[in-house]
Design an enzyme around this catalytic site. Structure first.
Site, PDB file in Angstrom:
ATOM      1  N   ASN A   9       0.870  -1.173   0.000  1.00  0.00           N
ATOM      2  CA  ASN A   9       0.000   0.000   0.000  1.00  0.00           C
ATOM      3  C   ASN A   9       0.908   1.224   0.000  1.00  0.00           C
ATOM      4  O   ASN A   9       1.504   1.555   1.018  1.00  0.00           O
ATOM      5  CB  ASN A   9      -0.906  -0.026   1.239  1.00  0.00           C
ATOM      6  CG  ASN A   9      -1.779   1.224   1.346  1.00  0.00           C
ATOM      7  OD1 ASN A   9      -1.806   2.052   0.426  1.00  0.00           O
ATOM      8  ND2 ASN A   9      -2.487   1.364   2.453  1.00  0.00           N
ATOM      9  N   LYS A  11       0.071   4.198  -0.177  1.00  0.00           N
ATOM     10  CA  LYS A  11      -0.584   5.370   0.425  1.00  0.00           C
ATOM     11  C   LYS A  11      -0.356   6.583  -0.490  1.00  0.00           C
ATOM     12  O   LYS A  11      -0.272   6.416  -1.714  1.00  0.00           O
ATOM     13  CB  LYS A  11      -0.092   5.584   1.859  1.00  0.00           C
ATOM     14  CG  LYS A  11      -0.229   4.289   2.681  1.00  0.00           C
ATOM     15  CD  LYS A  11      -0.085   4.461   4.161  1.00  0.00           C
ATOM     16  CE  LYS A  11      -0.288   3.109   4.839  1.00  0.00           C
ATOM     17  NZ  LYS A  11      -0.244   3.179   6.292  1.00  0.00           N
ATOM     18  N   HIS A  95      -9.742   1.180   5.048  1.00  0.00           N
ATOM     19  CA  HIS A  95      -8.430   1.354   5.686  1.00  0.00           C
ATOM     20  C   HIS A  95      -8.609   2.302   6.880  1.00  0.00           C
ATOM     21  O   HIS A  95      -9.400   3.248   6.820  1.00  0.00           O
ATOM     22  CB  HIS A  95      -7.421   1.927   4.681  1.00  0.00           C
ATOM     23  CG  HIS A  95      -6.018   1.876   5.211  1.00  0.00           C
ATOM     24  ND1 HIS A  95      -5.555   2.793   6.120  1.00  0.00           N
ATOM     25  CD2 HIS A  95      -5.009   0.998   5.001  1.00  0.00           C
ATOM     26  CE1 HIS A  95      -4.301   2.480   6.444  1.00  0.00           C
ATOM     27  NE2 HIS A  95      -3.948   1.389   5.767  1.00  0.00           N
ATOM     28  N   GLU A  97      -6.982   4.704   7.873  1.00  0.00           N
ATOM     29  CA  GLU A  97      -6.780   6.124   7.555  1.00  0.00           C
ATOM     30  C   GLU A  97      -8.025   6.724   6.907  1.00  0.00           C
ATOM     31  O   GLU A  97      -8.311   7.916   7.073  1.00  0.00           O
ATOM     32  CB  GLU A  97      -5.524   6.283   6.680  1.00  0.00           C
ATOM     33  CG  GLU A  97      -4.259   6.031   7.502  1.00  0.00           C
ATOM     34  CD  GLU A  97      -3.098   5.411   6.749  1.00  0.00           C
ATOM     35  OE1 GLU A  97      -3.075   5.456   5.509  1.00  0.00           O
ATOM     36  OE2 GLU A  97      -2.197   4.868   7.429  1.00  0.00           O
ATOM     37  N   GLU A 166      -5.440  -4.892  10.550  1.00  0.00           N
ATOM     38  CA  GLU A 166      -4.420  -3.857  10.724  1.00  0.00           C
ATOM     39  C   GLU A 166      -4.662  -3.125  12.045  1.00  0.00           C
ATOM     40  O   GLU A 166      -5.449  -2.163  12.085  1.00  0.00           O
ATOM     41  CB  GLU A 166      -4.485  -2.846   9.578  1.00  0.00           C
ATOM     42  CG  GLU A 166      -4.162  -3.441   8.219  1.00  0.00           C
ATOM     43  CD  GLU A 166      -3.576  -2.392   7.281  1.00  0.00           C
ATOM     44  OE1 GLU A 166      -2.486  -2.636   6.772  1.00  0.00           O
ATOM     45  OE2 GLU A 166      -4.197  -1.340   7.080  1.00  0.00           O
ATOM     46  N   GLY A 172       2.525   2.244  10.741  1.00  0.00           N
ATOM     47  CA  GLY A 172       3.477   3.334  10.578  1.00  0.00           C
ATOM     48  C   GLY A 172       4.217   3.693  11.855  1.00  0.00           C
ATOM     49  O   GLY A 172       4.856   4.740  11.929  1.00  0.00           O
ATOM     50  N   SER A 210       3.336  -2.238  10.240  1.00  0.00           N
ATOM     51  CA  SER A 210       4.795  -2.315  10.414  1.00  0.00           C
ATOM     52  C   SER A 210       5.368  -3.688  10.051  1.00  0.00           C
ATOM     53  O   SER A 210       6.335  -4.144  10.661  1.00  0.00           O
ATOM     54  CB  SER A 210       5.196  -1.916  11.838  1.00  0.00           C
ATOM     55  OG  SER A 210       4.825  -0.573  12.088  1.00  0.00           O
TER      56      SER A 210
HETATM   57  P1  13P Z   1       2.955   0.325   7.598  1.00  0.00           P
HETATM   58  O1  13P Z   1       3.441  -0.988   7.012  1.00  0.00           O
HETATM   59  O2  13P Z   1       3.696   1.517   7.100  1.00  0.00           O
HETATM   60  O3  13P Z   1       2.849   0.243   9.089  1.00  0.00           O
HETATM   61  O4  13P Z   1       1.455   0.522   7.063  1.00  0.00           O
HETATM   62  C1  13P Z   1       0.561  -0.516   7.182  1.00  0.00           C
HETATM   63  C2  13P Z   1      -0.667  -0.190   6.425  1.00  0.00           C
HETATM   64  O5  13P Z   1      -1.431   0.666   6.823  1.00  0.00           O
HETATM   65  C3  13P Z   1      -0.907  -0.891   5.164  1.00  0.00           C
HETATM   66  O6  13P Z   1      -2.182  -0.637   4.682  1.00  0.00           O
END
Ligand code: 13P
Length: 248
Positions: A9, A11, A95, A97, A166, A172, A210
């Site tokens: 992803n 982002k 997601h 976010e 997640e 992150g 992560s």
């Molecule tokens: P990270 O791997 O940067 O923690 O992000 C995970 C994520 O949100 C994947 O959709």
């Protein structure tokens, strides 16, 4: 046995030149077919670039979101049929976010999954608890509520989805769920799917938060972890290739 799925992803990262370099690195490393399925969820403006680049390779194209509506006056949104035009194979829905910054409710997420399925696109339904919810002992209740909404709206199609667990506190932050913590939640989700579908063992439940080149193998060795949804580490070809190699 079902193949694992490793999805990157990106982002809101990337650009024409850096995408080109990253994809060249990935394609060079994937000349031998990987043991798992691989997908990249890229920003919508780059669908054309990425789909042309990955054509004929092991990499499938994914979207980071899809509209809950079919078409019409929804400024800024992208419909599932538009995704179909670019050969998009998977779409992330819900997601954290999107839930956090765009106020997406469980009901909206369920409708997004429905739109994706209607266009033959596999929704990757993201669920996960915040740190506060985990500390209050609400992890199971939260992920079950989030998944239940999607099961309720999508009924018999449910065996066609991918679920991504997640934990918000692991995204992150460099703070990964331990393999045991992740497995425990994946088992809960599997049981919930089994109650709704005769094909629950076929549904992939992937972990995100992560995941990196160093911790992927241990997470992916858990019985109910069927792949990974990888943020930061998917932006570096070498790291993402290592995670792909760990998924067998
Ligand atoms: P990270 O791997 O940067 O923690 O992000 C995970 C994520 O949100 C994947 O959709």
């Amino acid at each position: 046995m079902k193949k694992k799925l490793i999805a990157g992803n990106w982002k809101m990262n990337g650009g024409l030149a850096s995408n080109e370099a990253l994809l060249n690195g990935l394609l060079a490393g994937l000349q031998q077919a990987p043991a798992c399925d691989v997908a990249l969820a890229v920003p919508a403006p780059y669908f054309a670039q990425v789909s042309a680049k990955v054509a004929g390779s092991a990499i499938a194209l994914a979207a980071q979101d899809v509209s809950a509506h079919a078409s019409g006056a929804y400024t800024g949104e992208t419909s599932s049929v538009m995704l179909q035009d670019f050969g998009v194979r998977y779409a992330l829905v819900g997601h954290s976010e999107r839930r956090q910054y765009h106020g997406e409710s469980d009901g909206v997420v369920a409708e997004k999954a429905r739109q994706a399925l209607a266009a033959g696109i596999t929704p990757v339904v993201c669920v996960g608890e915040t740190l506060q919810e985990r500390e209050a002992g609400q992890t199971e209740a939260v992920v079950k509520r989030q998944l239940a909404a999607v099961i309720h709206v999508n009924g018999h199609c449910i065996s066609e989805i991918v679920v991504a667990y997640e934990p918000v506190w692991a995204i992150g932050t460099g703070r990964t769920a331990t393999p045991e913590q992740a497995q425990q939640v994946h088992a809960v989700l599997r049981a919930q799917l089994a109650a709704a579908s005769a094909h629950a063992d076929r549904i992939r439940i992937v972990y995100g938060g992560s995941m990196n080149a160093a911790n992927a193998a241990e997470l992916l060795a858990q019985p109910d972890i069927d792949g990974g949804l990888v943020g930061g580490a998917s932006l570096k070809a070498e790291d993402f290739l290592k995670i792909i190699a760990a998924a067998r």
